[in-house]
Scaffold this active site. Structure first.
Site, PDB file in Angstrom:
ATOM      1  N   HIS B 264       0.839  -1.202   0.000  1.00  0.00           N
ATOM      2  CA  HIS B 264       0.000   0.000   0.000  1.00  0.00           C
ATOM      3  C   HIS B 264       0.878   1.257   0.000  1.00  0.00           C
ATOM      4  O   HIS B 264       0.718   2.145  -0.848  1.00  0.00           O
ATOM      5  CB  HIS B 264      -0.922  -0.019   1.227  1.00  0.00           C
ATOM      6  CG  HIS B 264      -1.812   1.179   1.345  1.00  0.00           C
ATOM      7  ND1 HIS B 264      -3.103   1.198   0.859  1.00  0.00           N
ATOM      8  CD2 HIS B 264      -1.600   2.404   1.880  1.00  0.00           C
ATOM      9  CE1 HIS B 264      -3.649   2.390   1.094  1.00  0.00           C
ATOM     10  NE2 HIS B 264      -2.749   3.147   1.720  1.00  0.00           N
ATOM     11  N   GLU B 265       1.812   1.319   0.937  1.00  0.00           N
ATOM     12  CA  GLU B 265       2.649   2.523   1.047  1.00  0.00           C
ATOM     13  C   GLU B 265       3.559   2.661  -0.183  1.00  0.00           C
ATOM     14  O   GLU B 265       3.901   3.782  -0.576  1.00  0.00           O
ATOM     15  CB  GLU B 265       3.473   2.496   2.335  1.00  0.00           C
ATOM     16  CG  GLU B 265       2.676   2.381   3.637  1.00  0.00           C
ATOM     17  CD  GLU B 265       1.636   3.483   3.855  1.00  0.00           C
ATOM     18  OE1 GLU B 265       1.720   4.541   3.204  1.00  0.00           O
ATOM     19  OE2 GLU B 265       0.704   3.276   4.663  1.00  0.00           O
ATOM     20  N   HIS B 268       1.811   4.795  -2.652  1.00  0.00           N
ATOM     21  CA  HIS B 268       1.991   6.227  -2.351  1.00  0.00           C
ATOM     22  C   HIS B 268       3.385   6.687  -2.766  1.00  0.00           C
ATOM     23  O   HIS B 268       3.570   7.756  -3.351  1.00  0.00           O
ATOM     24  CB  HIS B 268       1.808   6.480  -0.852  1.00  0.00           C
ATOM     25  CG  HIS B 268       0.384   6.444  -0.367  1.00  0.00           C
ATOM     26  ND1 HIS B 268      -0.603   7.238  -0.912  1.00  0.00           N
ATOM     27  CD2 HIS B 268      -0.208   5.723   0.618  1.00  0.00           C
ATOM     28  CE1 HIS B 268      -1.750   7.009  -0.272  1.00  0.00           C
ATOM     29  NE2 HIS B 268      -1.534   6.087   0.652  1.00  0.00           N
ATOM     30  N   GLU B 294      -4.621   8.248  -2.761  1.00  0.00           N
ATOM     31  CA  GLU B 294      -5.141   6.965  -2.301  1.00  0.00           C
ATOM     32  C   GLU B 294      -5.359   6.026  -3.492  1.00  0.00           C
ATOM     33  O   GLU B 294      -5.186   4.812  -3.366  1.00  0.00           O
ATOM     34  CB  GLU B 294      -6.450   7.195  -1.531  1.00  0.00           C
ATOM     35  CG  GLU B 294      -6.871   6.068  -0.618  1.00  0.00           C
ATOM     36  CD  GLU B 294      -5.922   5.787   0.545  1.00  0.00           C
ATOM     37  OE1 GLU B 294      -5.011   6.608   0.799  1.00  0.00           O
ATOM     38  OE2 GLU B 294      -6.077   4.725   1.193  1.00  0.00           O
TER      39      GLU B 294
END
Lengths: 497, 497
Positions: B264-265, B268, B294
């Protein structure tokens, strides 16, 4: 309330300094390589902001009105130190500061390149420019401060230190060392003949060395709620008093280099952590200067960790962390012989406790001559070689890389700073002698790893005093006398004679 | 040149933002506990300096004269975005901003304390104050921006997003999900009956999990010369584009939580690292907003790393790092079943891809009513319970801790932000659908761990576009259409139906 204005300004400066200190520590320990350019922009912006904030013209008015206010004794000391720092920060014209900082930056970059190439001729013109600016700076500071030019430079690093006091002390030390170095080497040869130096085995895994370092830091009084230990290419002690960032670096074939580095930096760290917490936003609440700071690191490194009593306590801890096998029979005597090894060499940063002061005295004498105009950069290699030959019997005439090009200080414009190293070593010895006189059983405490009595003395007499007094006054109040070269000489005689 | 003045100002702001970002990352990953107070002072000073620098009155003059200058098209976009940010930053009176920020800080502190005690009655008055200020802020912003009050709040997080566009999209999604959640859970029960969920064994040593995460980051395109992975209590992606600081945290009895967090990170991080380097000092060169950010993390997490094709490539890498024994027979199907598990629950942050949007829609509807004055804080528990019961069949009436007290957003004054999460998930699905249409073999690439084609599309269409366009315009240019709920619905049907 103008003193209150100064305190508020101090808090701003502390916030900026905090950011710079942590960003710099992060840069050395964590930053990926591609982050450098934007990091440099940010830190350089903060330095500019710091300078602008610390030198704003209205500060002079606040100082003037604070002087008329009804201040407590502590506030009076705070105001005096604030004024001293402000005067030193504002006494050079902004245009001169810009020219100087550009010249120094270019000279330092050139030095990095040309030192590797051993190219003195290529580098000399840049150094000439830096020396010319240092002479100009010394004159301007001298005028404002009412000091001799070289004193005005020393004042930047160790407030209160003056040639008239420092030169005779270093002269005595030099006179002693020129004869003592060969004697100490001879004595060492006899000791090594009786018990040969052993080579350590290893390998010493980095993680175990790290744990050894952490346990030593803990025992010495490092407060891990206000600091940490990381790895960097060049070991340092940075950060801020509430968040001290110490680093070391590890070699798997040798544990002593990293460990002695950790012990040295722990000395710096204890000073920072021991400063008075409520005054951290004011100059008067910060560490006194380079010599006093170095005295704290050398107190731990040389006064404590070069002593056999220290290793009586420490060696079992080393064995526990690194394993008996890796140490291959190394014993207390072997470690003590290794940490106290005396050897003539070209390079200051590699020098030992005995030869190191001669490296410093050489630079101290040469930089006085450079600043005073009695020596020109063109003549530096010959002058360096002559002193190096006289003091340590080594010629550098064919190798400027290991002569006047070996240190970053002059290329970066730092004149007046070198004496701090050896003054620090002497101050450490004088502190130890004072402690020993009042605590006859202190060495027994050390053999048991109890550092609380030496720490209590240093906290009472050095750390919590912060910048309330000048460097020589602080020493006098702590030890009852001015800097006495005989104490350091006695220390060297006892350990290396 | 006033545009040049704005660029110089942008560089100052970038330097301040850099310092804040790195200090904050360091605080979460490295800072010893006793460093917090002085760190907070430093960061708070920098925030104040940032605000002062970004809202200085002369900026309005520079903007006005820049508008009359002969600017390139890129500069025109830069000026438009600069103006937008400046207008939003200056449209509230300084006194109001102070009152608001104090009320929010107190309310957030109270929330931390009272949430643990499940004490709604004690907390409600503080939230009432925060809601009153949010209503006032929305009205003031609405007046300046010429928008409806709730739109003016959404504008702070996702420029260009409007109720008139967002509400119908979320309504359609809600209508679908209320029936689909029970259907998906039923379908899952049938799958689990055929192939029961297995429990993973472990233990998974932290260092091996870390190496697994690093190798996945590398494969996904993370640039380790411009970023790093650390550990923190709450995982985040911070730092700056040239030095991205990602974190995760590890449990030795489970590797999926940390790994999915890393993925997930990484989404980003790729966005930040992929922004146009030469524009990092201007708002136009920064990431577009919360929903778009997001969408980049959920693209990696949900579109890529929930797909069986991803695990065809990834599972052998997991085995290599963690060892077959620790995995105890876990296979691709087991991992896919685990990451795609659907479950009704009270807590938004623990929710899965299918139920999560209903948590968001609940908040979206309630905060519109709160801001619009159609709902009072006193009636919030009942309103929350009614919607929770309707959407997910769960009652929270006796448990405000897991109801309206579960999130920090409202206590801290963040209204208009919740929709970004689900809009991000939908935008990610729409980006994936567009990629799949133009790259028919993209899933084959994924099975071989080749992410270059998806990264190239995202770089061309999202990352390098930075803030040149509003959120809806950016989506439209990238995917050829406005946000279409049917795409996300189709994605859910296909994966969970």
């Amino acid at each position: 309330m103008s003193y209150a204005e100064l305190e508020a300004l101090g808090r701003k400066l502390e916030s900026i300094d905090h950011a710079i200190a942590i960003l710099s520590a992060d840069e050395a320990t964590n930053m990926p390589v591609g982050g450098g350019e934007k990091r440099a922009e940010s830190v350089s912006y903060l330095h500019g902001l710091r300078h602008e904030t610390a030198t704003a013209p209205q500060i002079a008015d606040w100082i003037a009105s604070a002087e008329a206010e009804d201040l407590s004794d502590d506030e009076k000391l705070g105001l005096r130190e604030f004024t001293r720092v402000y005067t030193n920060a504002t006494c050079l014209p902004a245009d001169f500061v810009r020219r100087k900082s550009q010249a120094e930056m270019r000279s330092e970059q050139l030095w990095r390149d040309l030192r590797a190439k051993n190219d003195w001729a290529g580098f000399a013109p840049a150094l000439e420019g830096v020396v010319a600016l240092a002479r100009e700076e010394a004159r301007m500071r001298a005028d404002v401060l009412g000091l001799a030019p070289y004193d005005a430079l020393m004042e930047q690093f160790d407030p209160g230190n003056r040639m008239a006091d420092v030169a005779p002390v270093l002269d005595k030390l030099k006179a002693f060392l020129v004869d003592f170095v060969p004697a100490a080497i001879e004595a060492q040869q006899r000791r090594h003949a009786a018990r040969p130096l052993k080579t350590v085995q290893g390998p010493f895994p980095m993680e175990r060395q790290r744990e050894l370092g952490l346990s030593m830091m803990q025992a010495l009084g490092f407060d891990f709620t206000h600091g940490r230990l990381d790895v960097s290419h060049h070991p340092f002690c940075g950060g801020v008093p509430t968040d001290v960032r110490m680093t070391t670096r590890y070699r798997t074939d040798d544990f002593l280099t990293a460990l002695m580095g950790v012990l040295h930096e722990t000395g710096h760290a204890l000073y920072e952590q021991g400063l008075p917490k409520g005054l951290s936003h004011l100059a008067v609440g910060q560490a006194r200067g380079m010599a006093m700071h170095e005295s704290q690191s050398l107190f731990v490194e040389q006064q404590l960790a070069h002593a056999p009593q220290f290793w009586q306590w420490a060696m079992p801890i080393v064995s526990r962390h690194l394993g008996e096998d890796a140490l291959a029979g190394w014993d207390i005597e072997d470690v003590v012989a290794a940490v106290n090894k005396v050897e003539r060499g070209f390079i200051r940063v590699d020098a030992d406790e005995v030869t190191y002061p001669l490296h410093i005295i050489l630079r101290f004498e040469l930089e006085q001559a450079l600043i005073g105009g009695d020596l020109e950069v063109a003549d530096l290699p010959e002058a360096w070689d002559a002193k190096m030959t006289e003091y340590l019997g080594l010629s550098t005439i064919d190798n400027p890389r290991d002569g006047p090009m070996q240190d970053v200080h002059w290329p970066a414009g730092a004149f007046g700073y070198f004496p701090s190293y050896t003054l620090g070593a002497m101050i450490a010895a004088q502190q130890w002698a004072t402690i020993e006189a009042s605590q006859p059983d202190v060495l027994e405490h050390i053999t048991r790893g109890n550092f609380s009595t030496v720490n209590q003395w240093r906290s009472d007499n050095i750390w919590t005093e912060a910048s309330r007094h000048s460097t020589p006054d602080l020493l006098q109040r702590a030890t009852g006398k001015t800097l006495d070269p005989e104490i350091f000489i006695a220390h060297l005689k006892k350990r290396y004679g």
